[in-house]
Design a protein around this motif. Structure first.
Motif, PDB file in Angstrom:
ATOM      1  N   VAL A   1       1.311  -2.344   6.869  1.00 51.99           N
ATOM      2  CA  VAL A   1       2.817  -2.251   8.119  1.00 51.99           C
ATOM      3  C   VAL A   1       3.058  -3.268   6.502  1.00 51.99           C
ATOM      4  O   VAL A   1       2.769  -4.907   6.025  1.00 51.99           O
ATOM      5  CB  VAL A   1       2.924  -3.268   9.165  1.00 51.99           C
ATOM      6  CG1 VAL A   1       4.402  -3.038   9.408  1.00 51.99           C
ATOM      7  CG2 VAL A   1       2.079  -1.989   9.629  1.00 51.99           C
TER       8      VAL A   1
ATOM      9  N   THR B   1       8.594   0.251   8.058  1.00 51.44           N
ATOM     10  CA  THR B   1       7.276   1.468   8.489  1.00 51.44           C
ATOM     11  C   THR B   1       7.161   2.020   8.214  1.00 51.44           C
ATOM     12  O   THR B   1       8.335   3.288   7.545  1.00 51.44           O
ATOM     13  CB  THR B   1       6.618   0.783   9.834  1.00 51.44           C
ATOM     14  OG1 THR B   1       7.532   1.641  10.801  1.00 51.44           O
ATOM     15  CG2 THR B   1       6.638  -0.573  10.206  1.00 51.44           C
ATOM     16  N   GLU B   2       6.532   3.070   7.567  1.00 47.60           N
ATOM     17  CA  GLU B   2       6.643   5.023   6.739  1.00 47.60           C
ATOM     18  C   GLU B   2       7.138   5.624   8.123  1.00 47.60           C
ATOM     19  O   GLU B   2       8.146   6.626   7.795  1.00 47.60           O
ATOM     20  CB  GLU B   2       5.086   5.187   6.673  1.00 47.60           C
ATOM     21  CG  GLU B   2       5.068   4.761   5.428  1.00 47.60           C
ATOM     22  CD  GLU B   2       3.779   5.974   4.553  1.00 47.60           C
ATOM     23  OE1 GLU B   2       2.875   4.685   3.516  1.00 47.60           O
ATOM     24  OE2 GLU B   2       3.381   6.609   5.065  1.00 47.60           O
TER      25      GLU B   2
END
Length: 116
Positions: A4, A42-43
Motif C-alpha cells: 500500500v 491503493t489498486e
C-alpha cells in the motif's frame, strides 16, 4: 512499488478522480498498479475510481489480451455546478504532460523543496 502506498497528509487541490484521469491521459495503456503508484493510492481505490469514471461516461476501455486501453471523452462536462460548461479536455490540458515535458521538467518534490 510494493504494498500500500504511503498516504498523503494534508489537503490538496485535486481529487483522486482527477489524478487518475490525468494519469490515464498520460498513458492510455497504463496498468492499474502503475496508476496507483503514480497517484499514491491503493489498486482497489483506483479500480473504484475507474468504475466511477466509466459509469458516468468520462472513460471507457477495451481489453486487448491482458492490457486495457482507455479512452477519455474529452467533451464530457465536469460534474460540479461551479465548473458547468468546462469540459474534461480543459482540465486535462492543465494536468496531462507529454513525454518531452516530463524529461525536461524537474521532479515536483525537488521544486517544492526549492521554493519552500
Amino acid at each position: 512499488m510494493d504494498g500500500v502506498p504511503e498516504p498523503h497528509t494534508g489537503w490538496t487541490f485535486l481529487t483522486n478522480h482527477a489524478r487518475v484521469l490525468a494519469a490515464i491521459a498520460d498513458n492510455h495503456n497504463a496498468r492499474i498498479r502503475d496508476i496507483a503508484a503514480h497517484c499514491r493510492l491503493t489498486e482497489r481505490a483506483v479500480q473504484k475510481i475507474i468504475a466511477d469514471l466509466e459509469q458516468e461516461g468520462y472513460l471507457s476501455h477495451t481489453r486487448e489480451g491482458r492490457t486495457n486501453t482507455y479512452r477519455i471523452d474529452p467533451a464530457k462536462v465536469l460534474r460540479h455546478p461551479a465548473e458547468s460548461g468546462l469540459a474534461v479536455a480543459s482540465l486535462l490540458s492543465l494536468l496531462a504532460r507529454d513525454e518531452a515535458d516530463r524529461a525536461s521538467t524537474p521532479d515536483a518534490d525537488s521544486r517544492d523543496h526549492a521554493t519552500a
